[in-house]
Design a protein around this motif. Structure first.
Motif, PDB file in Angstrom:
ATOM      1  N   ARG A 224       0.818  -1.212   0.000  1.00 51.30           N
ATOM      2  CA  ARG A 224       0.000   0.000   0.000  1.00 51.30           C
ATOM      3  C   ARG A 224       0.853   1.264   0.000  1.00 51.30           C
ATOM      4  NH1 ARG A 224      -5.746  -0.963   2.506  1.00 51.30           N
ATOM      5  NH2 ARG A 224      -5.925  -3.236   2.393  1.00 51.30           N
ATOM      6  N   LEU A 225       1.957   1.248   0.741  1.00 51.21           N
ATOM      7  CA  LEU A 225       2.825   2.425   0.780  1.00 51.21           C
ATOM      8  C   LEU A 225       3.492   2.652  -0.576  1.00 51.21           C
ATOM      9  CD1 LEU A 225       4.105   4.756   2.295  1.00 51.21           C
ATOM     10  CD2 LEU A 225       5.754   3.162   3.293  1.00 51.21           C
ATOM     11  N   THR A 226       3.897   1.581  -1.239  1.00 51.92           N
ATOM     12  CA  THR A 226       4.484   1.701  -2.578  1.00 51.92           C
ATOM     13  C   THR A 226       3.469   2.281  -3.553  1.00 51.92           C
ATOM     14  OG1 THR A 226       5.927  -0.210  -2.170  1.00 51.92           O
ATOM     15  CG2 THR A 226       5.619   0.459  -4.457  1.00 51.92           C
ATOM     16  N   ALA A 227       2.225   1.799  -3.477  1.00 50.38           N
ATOM     17  CA  ALA A 227       1.169   2.318  -4.345  1.00 50.38           C
ATOM     18  C   ALA A 227       0.913   3.800  -4.071  1.00 50.38           C
ATOM     19  CB  ALA A 227      -0.114   1.507  -4.143  1.00 50.38           C
ATOM     20  N   ALA A 228       0.948   4.177  -2.792  1.00 49.85           N
ATOM     21  CA  ALA A 228       0.732   5.578  -2.425  1.00 49.85           C
ATOM     22  C   ALA A 228       1.846   6.459  -2.969  1.00 49.85           C
ATOM     23  CB  ALA A 228       0.639   5.708  -0.911  1.00 49.85           C
ATOM     24  N   ARG A 229       3.078   5.989  -2.887  1.00 48.73           N
ATOM     25  CA  ARG A 229       4.205   6.762  -3.410  1.00 48.73           C
ATOM     26  C   ARG A 229       4.104   6.919  -4.927  1.00 48.73           C
ATOM     27  NH1 ARG A 229       6.142  10.247  -0.119  1.00 48.73           N
ATOM     28  NH2 ARG A 229       6.794   9.387   1.863  1.00 48.73           N
ATOM     29  N   ALA A 230       3.693   5.863  -5.612  1.00 49.21           N
ATOM     30  CA  ALA A 230       3.524   5.948  -7.061  1.00 49.21           C
ATOM     31  C   ALA A 230       2.437   6.974  -7.407  1.00 49.21           C
ATOM     32  CB  ALA A 230       3.171   4.579  -7.626  1.00 49.21           C
ATOM     33  N   TRP A 231       1.351   6.964  -6.644  1.00 46.83           N
ATOM     34  CA  TRP A 231       0.262   7.919  -6.844  1.00 46.83           C
ATOM     35  C   TRP A 231       0.751   9.346  -6.627  1.00 46.83           C
ATOM     36  CZ3 TRP A 231      -1.474  11.356  -3.172  1.00 46.83           C
ATOM     37  CH2 TRP A 231      -2.667  12.036  -3.447  1.00 46.83           C
ATOM     38  N   SER A 232       1.597   9.555  -5.630  1.00 48.64           N
ATOM     39  CA  SER A 232       2.027  10.908  -5.252  1.00 48.64           C
ATOM     40  C   SER A 232       2.845  11.594  -6.339  1.00 48.64           C
ATOM     41  CB  SER A 232       2.840  10.861  -3.957  1.00 48.64           C
ATOM     42  OG  SER A 232       4.130  10.296  -4.169  1.00 48.64           O
ATOM     43  N   LEU A 233       3.492  10.825  -7.213  1.00 44.03           N
ATOM     44  CA  LEU A 233       4.323  11.420  -8.257  1.00 44.03           C
ATOM     45  C   LEU A 233       3.506  12.258  -9.234  1.00 44.03           C
ATOM     46  CD1 LEU A 233       6.736   8.432  -9.018  1.00 44.03           C
ATOM     47  CD2 LEU A 233       7.274  10.538  -7.775  1.00 44.03           C
ATOM     48  N   THR A 234       2.235  11.913  -9.400  1.00 44.59           N
ATOM     49  CA  THR A 234       1.383  12.677 -10.321  1.00 44.59           C
ATOM     50  C   THR A 234       0.268  13.420  -9.586  1.00 44.59           C
ATOM     51  OG1 THR A 234       0.104  10.643 -10.719  1.00 44.59           O
ATOM     52  CG2 THR A 234       1.846  11.170 -12.293  1.00 44.59           C
ATOM     53  N   ASN A 235       0.329  13.423  -8.264  1.00 46.48           N
ATOM     54  CA  ASN A 235      -0.677  14.110  -7.454  1.00 46.48           C
ATOM     55  C   ASN A 235      -0.008  14.900  -6.333  1.00 46.48           C
ATOM     56  OD1 ASN A 235      -3.564  12.956  -8.334  1.00 46.48           O
ATOM     57  ND2 ASN A 235      -2.068  11.280  -8.413  1.00 46.48           N
ATOM     58  N   VAL A 236       0.970  15.694  -6.703  1.00 51.58           N
ATOM     59  CA  VAL A 236       1.769  16.421  -5.716  1.00 51.58           C
ATOM     60  C   VAL A 236       0.901  17.373  -4.884  1.00 51.58           C
ATOM     61  CG1 VAL A 236       3.627  18.103  -5.412  1.00 51.58           C
ATOM     62  CG2 VAL A 236       3.901  16.231  -7.047  1.00 51.58           C
ATOM     63  N   SER A 237       0.000  18.074  -5.514  1.00 49.43           N
ATOM     64  CA  SER A 237      -0.818  19.063  -4.799  1.00 49.43           C
ATOM     65  C   SER A 237      -1.707  18.422  -3.746  1.00 49.43           C
ATOM     66  CB  SER A 237      -1.679  19.851  -5.793  1.00 49.43           C
ATOM     67  OG  SER A 237      -0.867  20.627  -6.656  1.00 49.43           O
ATOM     68  N   ALA A 238      -2.327  17.290  -4.097  1.00 51.42           N
ATOM     69  CA  ALA A 238      -3.200  16.601  -3.150  1.00 51.42           C
ATOM     70  C   ALA A 238      -2.400  16.054  -1.969  1.00 51.42           C
ATOM     71  CB  ALA A 238      -3.945  15.469  -3.854  1.00 51.42           C
ATOM     72  N   TYR A 239      -1.234  15.504  -2.257  1.00 50.20           N
ATOM     73  CA  TYR A 239      -0.365  14.991  -1.196  1.00 50.20           C
ATOM     74  C   TYR A 239       0.081  16.148  -0.301  1.00 50.20           C
ATOM     75  CZ  TYR A 239       3.858  12.806   0.873  1.00 50.20           C
ATOM     76  OH  TYR A 239       4.834  12.330   1.724  1.00 50.20           O
ATOM     77  N   ALA A 240       0.494  17.249  -0.911  1.00 46.34           N
ATOM     78  CA  ALA A 240       0.964  18.410  -0.139  1.00 46.34           C
ATOM     79  C   ALA A 240      -0.139  18.956   0.753  1.00 46.34           C
ATOM     80  CB  ALA A 240       1.469  19.491  -1.085  1.00 46.34           C
ATOM     81  N   GLU A 241      -1.365  18.965   0.250  1.00 40.99           N
ATOM     82  CA  GLU A 241      -2.482  19.470   1.045  1.00 40.99           C
ATOM     83  C   GLU A 241      -2.724  18.607   2.280  1.00 40.99           C
ATOM     84  OE1 GLU A 241      -7.274  20.481   0.569  1.00 40.99           O
ATOM     85  OE2 GLU A 241      -6.108  19.774  -1.146  1.00 40.99           O
TER      86      GLU A 241
END
Length: 313
Positions: A224-241
């Motif tokens: 799950r953490l690997t999947a989350a990191r992969a998601w974060s590469l194209t969703n920087v704003s959502a992760y930052a929020e």
């Protein structure tokens, strides 16, 4: 009658055991893993509970791991090496790759220091055995300088921040999100980054007991953490929020950090082992550790399949 009561009791115990969830105690730094997993929405329907424990740096996280207070956590290669050299029971089970721009030596906005060469004879704050310490040593070695050519002041991040702000030290060798906090909120300047100097690798580490007793939980967590990191590469704003809300820090800070970090998970492979050996060798040459460790002996490659699943491979 007694047999019936006993049978009913055993049945209730069996049901309770089936319904009981195990707990995985996870160490985190500045909401790092928790924030990205919450932002990516990968924490739903977990087959176990996560008990998050927050740490200001890797050193106390590794101490907690060694004491059995947590079972897994995220650390840099340098503090992991330092801990391994003093026999802290921990194994690296996954690698974290990212750019080296967020590991940097900072100076205040008004400082007359503009390069590492200007720091000769000056005071630099950092944590002993930290990735900030690693950066200083690598910079010294690359220039053929000795450890005495700068004055390293060993301080925890909170104390380093105070000393840096008050001018008790000339520079601060630190990591994210501290680097971005100083850049964005106080206009500090980076006079040196880790790009081209250190491997820029981190590790998800786990205790041998957890690897033995909670392998399914660790595998699911890594997936799950690997999947989350992969998601974060194209969703920087959502992760930052999400990170901003979790840590109560202005969103401009994580946007600065995450936009350049490009954090991703990777399995422990030959390249990871070679990079960890570079850190070991640097620390050994510098006299920071007294024994020459073998990187292959302090990692565990058996979680590669779970990481691959998380990455969609």
């Amino acid at each position: 009658m007694i047999r019936a009561i006993l049978a009913a009791g055993l049945l209730l115990c069996a049901i309770a055991a089936a319904n009981a969830q195990t707990t995985l105690r996870v160490g985190d730094q500045k909401g790092n893993s928790q924030a990205v997993m919450e932002a990516a929405d990968v924490l739903k329907d977990l087959p176990y509970k996560i008990e998050w424990k927050e740490f200001p740096a890797a050193a106390p996280l590794l101490e907690a791991l060694g004491a059995g207070a947590i079972e897994t956590g995220l650390v840099g290669d340098a503090p992991f090496t330092f801990a391994a050299a003093v026999n802290v029971p921990a194994k690296a089970i996954a690698a974290i790759r990212q750019s080296g721009e967020g590991l940097a030596i900072l100076v205040p906005r008004e400082s007359r220091i503009h390069s590492f060469e200007d720091l000769k004879g000056k005071k630099i704050a950092t944590g002993r055995g930290s990735i900030g310490h690693q950066l200083i040593l690598a910079a010294l070695e690359s220039r053929g300088w000795s450890a005495s050519d700068v004055q390293i002041v060993f301080l925890a991040p909170s104390d380093a921040k105070v000393a840096y702000t008050q001018g008790s030290v000339d520079a601060w060798s630190t990591w994210e999100p501290y680097v971005s906090q100083e850049e964005v909120l106080f206009q500090s300047r980076r006079v040196l980054t880790a790009e081209g100097l250190t491997p820029g690798i981190g590790f998800q580490v786990a205790s041998p007991d957890a690897i033995r007793d909670k392998r399914p939980e660790l595998e699911e967590f890594l997936r799950r953490l690997t999947a989350a990191r992969a998601w974060s590469l194209t969703n920087v704003s959502a992760y930052a929020e999400t990170w901003s809300k979790l840590m109560s820090i202005p969103p401009a800070v994580p946007l600065n950090w995450l936009g350049r970090a490009k954090i991703r998970f990777a399995p422990i492979d030959d390249g990871v082992v070679a990079d960890e050996q570079k850190t070991i060798d640097l620390y050994f040459r510098s006299g920071l550790i007294k024994q020459k460790l073998n990187a292959a002996e302090i990692v565990d490659r058996s979680f590669s399949q779970a990481i691959g699943k998380g990455a969609g491979l």
